[in-house]
Design an enzyme around this catalytic site. Structure first.
Site, PDB file in Angstrom:
ATOM      1  N   THR A 110      12.285   4.410   2.289  1.00  0.00           N
ATOM      2  CA  THR A 110      11.672   5.472   3.066  1.00  0.00           C
ATOM      3  C   THR A 110      12.651   5.828   4.174  1.00  0.00           C
ATOM      4  OG1 THR A 110       9.744   6.071   4.425  1.00  0.00           O
ATOM      5  CG2 THR A 110      10.437   3.772   4.510  1.00  0.00           C
TER       6      THR A 110
ATOM      7  N   ASP B 267       3.113  12.513   0.683  1.00  0.00           N
ATOM      8  CA  ASP B 267       4.193  12.122  -0.237  1.00  0.00           C
ATOM      9  C   ASP B 267       3.787  10.996  -1.191  1.00  0.00           C
ATOM     10  OD1 ASP B 267       5.770  13.871   1.192  1.00  0.00           O
ATOM     11  OD2 ASP B 267       6.988  12.332   2.154  1.00  0.00           O
ATOM     12  N   HIS B 268       3.008  10.039  -0.653  1.00  0.00           N
ATOM     13  CA  HIS B 268       2.696   8.869  -1.476  1.00  0.00           C
ATOM     14  C   HIS B 268       1.811   9.194  -2.669  1.00  0.00           C
ATOM     15  CE1 HIS B 268       4.813   6.014   0.907  1.00  0.00           C
ATOM     16  NE2 HIS B 268       4.233   6.457   2.003  1.00  0.00           N
TER      17      HIS B 268
ATOM     18  N   GLY C 176       1.247   8.725   6.906  1.00  0.00           N
ATOM     19  CA  GLY C 176       1.112   8.803   5.462  1.00  0.00           C
ATOM     20  C   GLY C 176       0.661   7.505   4.830  1.00  0.00           C
ATOM     21  N   HIS C 177       1.567   6.527   4.835  1.00  0.00           N
ATOM     22  CA  HIS C 177       1.364   5.321   4.031  1.00  0.00           C
ATOM     23  C   HIS C 177       0.036   4.605   4.301  1.00  0.00           C
ATOM     24  CE1 HIS C 177       2.688   1.907   1.606  1.00  0.00           C
ATOM     25  NE2 HIS C 177       2.073   1.170   2.504  1.00  0.00           N
TER      26      HIS C 177
ATOM     27  N   GLY D 148       5.252   4.439  10.087  1.00  0.00           N
ATOM     28  CA  GLY D 148       4.727   3.082  10.145  1.00  0.00           C
ATOM     29  C   GLY D 148       3.450   2.935  10.962  1.00  0.00           C
TER      30      GLY D 148
ATOM     31  N   GLU E  27      10.430  14.517  16.861  1.00  0.00           N
ATOM     32  CA  GLU E  27       9.447  13.545  16.389  1.00  0.00           C
ATOM     33  C   GLU E  27      10.047  12.175  16.669  1.00  0.00           C
ATOM     34  OE1 GLU E  27       7.826  13.877  12.374  1.00  0.00           O
ATOM     35  OE2 GLU E  27       7.491  11.709  12.342  1.00  0.00           O
TER      36      GLU E  27
ATOM     37  N   HIS F 149       9.460  12.124  -5.029  1.00  0.00           N
ATOM     38  CA  HIS F 149       8.001  12.272  -4.980  1.00  0.00           C
ATOM     39  C   HIS F 149       7.573  13.744  -4.997  1.00  0.00           C
ATOM     40  CE1 HIS F 149       9.065  12.188  -0.736  1.00  0.00           C
ATOM     41  NE2 HIS F 149       9.094  10.869  -0.647  1.00  0.00           N
TER      42      HIS F 149
ATOM     43  N   ARG G 294       4.123   7.870 -13.314  1.00  0.00           N
ATOM     44  CA  ARG G 294       3.732   8.113 -14.697  1.00  0.00           C
ATOM     45  C   ARG G 294       4.336   9.391 -15.273  1.00  0.00           C
ATOM     46  NH1 ARG G 294      -0.594   5.404 -17.413  1.00  0.00           N
ATOM     47  NH2 ARG G 294      -0.029   3.261 -16.995  1.00  0.00           N
TER      48      ARG G 294
HETATM   49  N1  PXP Z   1       7.525  10.921   9.988  1.00  0.00           N
HETATM   50  C1  PXP Z   1       8.652  10.956   9.228  1.00  0.00           C
HETATM   51  C2  PXP Z   1       9.818  11.724   9.736  1.00  0.00           C
HETATM   52  C3  PXP Z   1       8.702  10.297   7.994  1.00  0.00           C
HETATM   53  O1  PXP Z   1       9.827  10.337   7.253  1.00  0.00           O
HETATM   54  C4  PXP Z   1       7.560   9.617   7.534  1.00  0.00           C
HETATM   55  C5  PXP Z   1       7.580   8.940   6.199  1.00  0.00           C
HETATM   56  O2  PXP Z   1       7.680   9.862   5.187  1.00  0.00           O
HETATM   57  C6  PXP Z   1       6.411   9.617   8.352  1.00  0.00           C
HETATM   58  C7  PXP Z   1       6.428  10.259   9.583  1.00  0.00           C
HETATM   59  C8  PXP Z   1       5.168   8.924   7.936  1.00  0.00           C
HETATM   60  O3  PXP Z   1       5.419   7.552   7.872  1.00  0.00           O
HETATM   61  P1  PXP Z   1       4.337   6.602   7.200  1.00  0.00           P
HETATM   62  O4  PXP Z   1       4.251   6.995   5.751  1.00  0.00           O
HETATM   63  O5  PXP Z   1       4.903   5.244   7.406  1.00  0.00           O
HETATM   64  O6  PXP Z   1       3.044   6.845   7.925  1.00  0.00           O
END
Ligand code: PXP
Length: 241
Positions: free
Chosen positions: A100, A9-10, A213-214, A192, A151, A50, A18
């Site tokens: 988020t 997503d990021h 992700g992040h 996180g 999850e 995004h 942009r």
């Molecule tokens: N799991 C879920 C359900 C999420 O919404 C996210 C963030 O989009 C993530 C995992 C991943 O989190 P992070 O980007 O903090 O690693």
């Protein structure tokens, strides 16, 4: 061995800043897979901040591993999921003002709506995961309405500001994962997680997959995506050996 799924997503967030075509989350997904990710996660938000509809369509054709579509249980997005046929979906709560995803689903309060979505996905052979806090009542409700996966939200563990708080949150996650596993649910976790805090979670053998992700995209800016994914995978594999 716990598996690593990468949330791209990021990459789309940067592109949308942009409003042009780069960087492309589709390229990030392919590179993540080549680096060893065994799943790609994308969240198609109602506000399209995004990931875009175009990304979902192309990713469905190009992902070689497993496509996990994160989404809210709204009619529009449910229809897109049914048309796209991802390998699984993860239902998350969605608030327009949030930066988020801020917490787990309240499966108990929204049982009817979530069950209806699970039933529609089940009829289309799409397994459903519910993103929930590490809470026994939410686990039991998830099982009751037919979720395949949960999850576990690791955000509070990741945001802990003291060792004591981190230990407390970790214990909740470990107990929840154990309970869900014993109930016959498949267990993923995420939110996180980073290069510092992932190992403890990855050592839990009741968890099947981590969605990250992040932290990986943040590291990728400096070391490249391939190395960032490989380093995270190595940490997870070492912890779960
Ligand atoms: N799991 C879920 C359900 C999420 O919404 C996210 C963030 O989009 C993530 C995992 C991943 O989190 P992070 O980007 O903090 O690693």
């Amino acid at each position: 061995m716990i598996k690593l799924a990468i949330n791209v997503d990021h990459v789309a967030t940067l592109r949308q800043a942009r409003g042009n075509s780069e960087p492309d989350p589709v390229t990030a997904a392919a590179l993540s897979e080549l680096a060893g990710a065994v799943g790609i996660v994308v969240h198609l938000r109602e506000d399209r901040r995004h990931i875009q509809d175009r990304d979902i369509k192309i990713l469905r054709d190009t992902i070689q591993t497993k496509m996990n579509l994160e989404m809210a249980a709204t009619d529009e997005i449910i229809q897109i999921a049914l048309d796209t046929k991802p390998d699984m979906i993860t239902l998350v709560p969605e608030k327009r003002q949030e930066l988020t995803t801020e917490g787990g689903l309240d499966v108990i309060t929204n049982k009817i709506k979530i069950k209806d979505c699970i039933d529609r996905m089940t009829a289309a052979n799409i397994p459903v995961s519910l993103f929930i806090d590490p809470d026994s009542a939410q686990i039991r409700a998830s099982k009751e309405i037919g979720a395949t996966f949960i999850e576990i939200h690791t955000g509070r563990y990741a945001d802990a500001t003291s060792e004591e708080e981190e230990d407390k949150e970790f214990d909740l996650i470990a107990a929840a994962a154990e309970e869900a596993y014993e109930e016959g649910l498949r267990v993923n976790a995420g939110h996180g997680l980073n290069y510092v805090n992932v190992s403890r979670i990855a050592a839990l053998d009741t968890i099947e997959e981590l969605s990250i992700g992040h932290s990986v995209m943040a590291r990728a800016i400096f070391v490249g995506l391939t190395q960032a994914v490989q380093e995270m995978k190595e940490l997870i594999q070492t912890a779960s050996r």
